[in-house]
Design a protein around this motif. Sequence first.
Motif, PDB file in Angstrom:
ATOM      1  N   GLU B   3       9.545 -31.328  15.318  1.00 24.95           N
ATOM      2  CA  GLU B   3       9.179 -32.731  15.215  1.00 24.95           C
ATOM      3  C   GLU B   3       7.964 -32.873  14.308  1.00 24.95           C
ATOM      4  O   GLU B   3       7.122 -31.997  14.233  1.00 24.95           O
ATOM      5  CB  GLU B   3       8.852 -33.243  16.609  1.00 24.95           C
ATOM      6  N   LEU B   4       7.898 -33.965  13.580  1.00 27.13           N
ATOM      7  CA  LEU B   4       6.783 -34.201  12.672  1.00 27.13           C
ATOM      8  C   LEU B   4       6.120 -35.512  13.058  1.00 27.13           C
ATOM      9  O   LEU B   4       6.749 -36.555  13.099  1.00 27.13           O
ATOM     10  CB  LEU B   4       7.306 -34.280  11.237  1.00 27.13           C
ATOM     11  N   ARG B   5       4.806 -35.420  13.391  1.00 29.65           N
ATOM     12  CA  ARG B   5       4.052 -36.644  13.710  1.00 29.65           C
ATOM     13  C   ARG B   5       3.172 -37.007  12.534  1.00 29.65           C
ATOM     14  O   ARG B   5       2.693 -36.137  11.815  1.00 29.65           O
ATOM     15  CB  ARG B   5       3.193 -36.440  14.956  1.00 29.65           C
ATOM     16  N   ALA B  25      -0.785 -26.235  13.203  1.00 23.77           N
ATOM     17  CA  ALA B  25       0.340 -27.119  12.882  1.00 23.77           C
ATOM     18  C   ALA B  25      -0.126 -28.371  12.143  1.00 23.77           C
ATOM     19  O   ALA B  25       0.679 -29.123  11.613  1.00 23.77           O
ATOM     20  CB  ALA B  25       1.070 -27.526  14.153  1.00 23.77           C
ATOM     21  N   GLY B  26      -1.442 -28.598  12.078  1.00 24.79           N
ATOM     22  CA  GLY B  26      -1.956 -29.826  11.477  1.00 24.79           C
ATOM     23  C   GLY B  26      -2.154 -29.684   9.974  1.00 24.79           C
ATOM     24  O   GLY B  26      -2.499 -28.616   9.484  1.00 24.79           O
ATOM     25  N   LYS B  45       5.611 -26.352   7.044  1.00 28.80           N
ATOM     26  CA  LYS B  45       6.366 -27.180   7.984  1.00 28.80           C
ATOM     27  C   LYS B  45       5.409 -27.707   9.042  1.00 28.80           C
ATOM     28  O   LYS B  45       5.385 -27.227  10.166  1.00 28.80           O
ATOM     29  CB  LYS B  45       7.470 -26.347   8.647  1.00 28.80           C
ATOM     30  N   PRO B  46       4.575 -28.699   8.683  1.00 28.29           N
ATOM     31  CA  PRO B  46       3.575 -29.166   9.636  1.00 28.29           C
ATOM     32  C   PRO B  46       4.200 -29.902  10.815  1.00 28.29           C
ATOM     33  O   PRO B  46       5.277 -30.490  10.702  1.00 28.29           O
ATOM     34  CB  PRO B  46       2.701 -30.110   8.805  1.00 28.29           C
ATOM     35  N   GLY B  47       3.476 -29.842  11.961  1.00 24.16           N
ATOM     36  CA  GLY B  47       3.888 -30.621  13.123  1.00 24.16           C
ATOM     37  C   GLY B  47       3.146 -31.947  13.159  1.00 24.16           C
ATOM     38  O   GLY B  47       3.582 -32.903  13.783  1.00 24.16           O
TER      39      GLY B  47
END
Lengths: 754, 289
Positions: B3-5, B25-26, B45-47
């Motif tokens: 998921e990507l926020r 992940a940031g 592939k950042p979250g």
Amino acid sequence: MTVVTNNKWIGQRTIRPDGMDKVTGRAQFAADTNMPGMIWGKVLRSPHAHARIKSINTAKAEALPGVKAVVTARDIVDFPIEKGAVMLGIQDMRWMCRNVMAREKALFPGHPIAAVAATSEAIAAEACNLIEVDYEVLPFAIEIEDAIKSDAPILHEFNKFEGKPSNIAGRIEHKKGDLAEGFKKADIVIERSFTTRPVHQGYIEPHACLISVAPDGKTTIWSSSQGQFMVRAMTAHLTGIPQSDIRAIPAEIGGGFGGKTIVYLEPLATLLAKKSGRPVKMVMTREEVMRATGPTSGSKSTVKIGATKDGKIVAAHGTFYLQAGALPGSPIRGAVGCSFTPYDIPNLLSEGYDVCSNRSKVAAYRAPGAPIGAYAVECVLDEVAEVLKMDPLDFRLKNAAKEGTKAAHGPTFPRIGYIETVEAAKASDHYKAPLGKLQGRGVASGFWFNAGGESSAQVNITEDGNVVVTTGHPDIGGSRAGIANICAELLGIDYRRVSVIIGDTQTIGFSNLTGGSRVLFASSIVVTQSTEQIIKTLRERAAKIWEIDPEAVKWEDGAAHPVSPNAGQFPPLTLKDLAEKAPAMGGPIGAGVQLNTTGADGGFGTHICDVEVDVDLGIARVTRYTAVQDVGRAIHPGYVEGQLQGGVAQGIGWALNEEYIYTKEGKVDNPGFLDYRMPVCSDLPMIDCIMVEVPNPKHPQGVKGVGEVPLVPVMAAVANAIYNALGKRFYALPMSPPKVLEVIDAPETRQAAE
Amino acid sequence: MTELRYLAPNSLDEAIKAFAAAGSAGRILAGGTDLLVQMRAGVVKPGLIVDIKKIAEMTEIEQTADGGFRVGAAVSGMALHDHASFGKVWPGVLEAVNLIGSKQVQGRASAGGNLCNGSPAGDSVPAMVAAGAIVTVQGPDGRREMPVEQVPAGPGRTNFKPGEILVSFTLPPRPKGSSDAYLRMIPRTEMDIAVVGLGVSLTLKDGVCTAARVGLGAVAPTVLLVEAAAKALIGSKLDEAALNAAAAACSAACRPIDDKRGTIAYRTKVAGVLLKRTTAIAAQRAKGN
Ligand SMILES: Cc1cc2nc3c(=O)[nH]c(=O)nc-3n(C[C@H](O)[C@H](O)[C@H](O)COP(=O)(O)OP(=O)(O)OC[C@H]3O[C@@H](n4cnc5c(N)ncnc54)[C@H](O)[C@@H]3O)c2cc1C
């Protein structure tokens, strides 16, 4: 044959029919079409340059939620090697079936191994990673010298050359006179060897398609290609679906340059759509385009030319090795057949070798093979002229082919315009302009065969008295604009009343693909004949209304008139009048013609290039360029110039910066436009064009193909200009800054300069 | 599927909190002209993406009381170009920033992104190094300042601590007779990546070079401050001997690799050539100041 002479529209720079759509973004390219229920296809590609495929297990991929279909080589119709060639145009289906999906072996990094369709691109990509492939990795060979070594890894064990398994898949030669005797007569002989790197066609639009297969097998393909009929036929061959069930709809095309004369995605997407029951869309990434499609061959050539003191070429020998890539079929015919053709050389041997190696299979690229051969020949000619102390254009004039010259590849030339191109170059302001410090000027000539072939057209008069022309060749270079000019000219109406469209495979008759510089040549023949039939009908209708003999009616300025007052006194009947009266006077007005056209004459060009070299950084910049070409008849000068300028731009890229670079593992290291350096606008000067018009006597409007010749002379013209600036010859492309600086900084150069 | 926020906070504190909490992940998003390309290519592939363009301090250009400048980390190339006085004082920094990409890219790309992306070939970095820019960074442990040349740690890496965000560049006030310049060698004329990039900032007094800094890019794992080259220039009238010595210092500083973009021999030679050419431009400009 009557040549049109009134020329209201022929030769005019009319607005192209597809122009508004393209500049406003309305034009539908291949990736622009979507359908309800559509899913996405992705290709799993080989990471290896050369590997035997021992097994493929797709079970995990098929089990992934969202995956709707998986296909492998098992699903593609096989064309067994031992059964012999199955030709479709210039492509052998035995190689095509192995190119769209690896069969026994993976032959280059990027070779398709399997394809997946899933509800999203991401799921399809994830499923590709779940496919288990058991490879037996094999040694590989990419460069020609590696592939032709006696102990080279062999790509195709079945292929034999001189009795032994070999990567040389073919050899052709053209011969004339007695080579040994010829060289004996020469006062000077120069022999040089050259290499060129593979270069990509560099079309901006990646390959893409959307394909829907109905439960009854009826298949619709939307894709971008240089031939919807080629797409239909290849897809039919590779999927087993009959051609009558496949409707291939040509999308607008964002560049092809030869690279879209074969299929990559369509057979895979068709099979995925058939298996899944859902429309399948596939769009290549730029990286896939660079790794797995096109390019043209890298090459190794040796050219030897002998001339007498007074400047007559008496003998020439060219040997051209061209990379075919993974499967046979490099464009040796172009290199062997075109390179010496501008010259009348009594003793000649031109031979070519087709070399397989572990990189993507070549696809056509503008005058395939000819620029590679011309680069070598035209550079040697420059050296010969220099030794003879002759102006390079005078040297070419002295040896120029003309009407009656027998070319080594067969034909005896009819009236051709080569000499005119050299004379126009000589007379140009550009050739006489002074040069500054570290500037140089080079010239080179080139030839391309040009093609005719199958073409179909349907011309219909609408109920309101306007015209719709349907042809069957995708328009890449402005052919619709040219056809509108011709049809309007013949009918004597405003060109804006003629709408030209490209039909799909099920609505227009077979038309050969857009290639070989054939399109305007071939389609204007069938459009002319269709329009002439319509004019005949219109005259007959007017005759019937006036109750006079059809012979007593002429068609002029968009209306029927009595030929003379003697024939009767009637007010003219316009196209609009006759269209309105059509229902009562015999029904709809239209005509279609289908032909295998002949009479395409070859084309010649002569180019002048100026460069300026930054000797500290090794950068050669083209500062001025003039392309002179015999264009037959420029039906739409703007788009003829566009072809010339485009060809030159591509050639400058090929000469200066473009090249495939490989890693140690045999993978393309620059699969994108950042490091695969095509020229950008600011790299190029305005490219001047001089259109020499020597009309083709075998064409109703005098048309000759113009799209390919302009790439042929460019690399040699640039190389000769750099020599003229630096006094240093380059025998390898590209002449990129590090390579140019290396030569400038070589001790012998420094010495010579001192 | 990961998921990507996406977050676009208005305050720096909020941004740091979210960024620090997301850990590895940031990702910070300035113009996105590197980040989005890398995401598309599947390299990162950042979250969580933290867009900093809504934070006022990040997009401001401020002339400080002493005549220096503070440039927010996310200021776009075009915004810097349009500033009334920045380009007059720092023409070299401006030309370096404006070389990035095309018009379209300029509307988004920032000097902050160029630096934090960590490419040794980033165009604005050698110019910032030559300018003696100081960067302000802020993280969960507060603010700190460091010289710009200390930011890159190697290709794609910075010396920031976890959760730290680049806030701004501070450029010092200019003495009379100062100017700067940046040149890069690319095989094409635009839309290319520097094979060598070189920035020079200098001060001239009565024709004598009284201060100089040289930043050199694309020839080592990080952009270099070439102190030996500056030393060769300082105290000279930028005569041939001084220029040759400075050029040799630049060539000597190179630790390049042979790759698809250039050979070791080529890059080493070009570093020296660019030193001479860039110095000449900077000196020409300085004479007018
Ligand atoms: C077509 C094209 C051409 C280009 N040409 C050039 C060129 O000529 N020269 C050149 O040097 N570059 C070029 N680039 C690369 C890119 O445009 C530049 O590096 C640009 O300066 C990046 O800035 P950005 O604001 O878009 O960064 P972003 O993409 O937003 O960020 C880049 C990286 O830095 C991080 N980051 C950004 N801001 C901060 C911050 N404040 N604190 C901490 N981390 C941060 C991001 O997380 C990311 O990892 C080009 C790119 C494209 C697409």
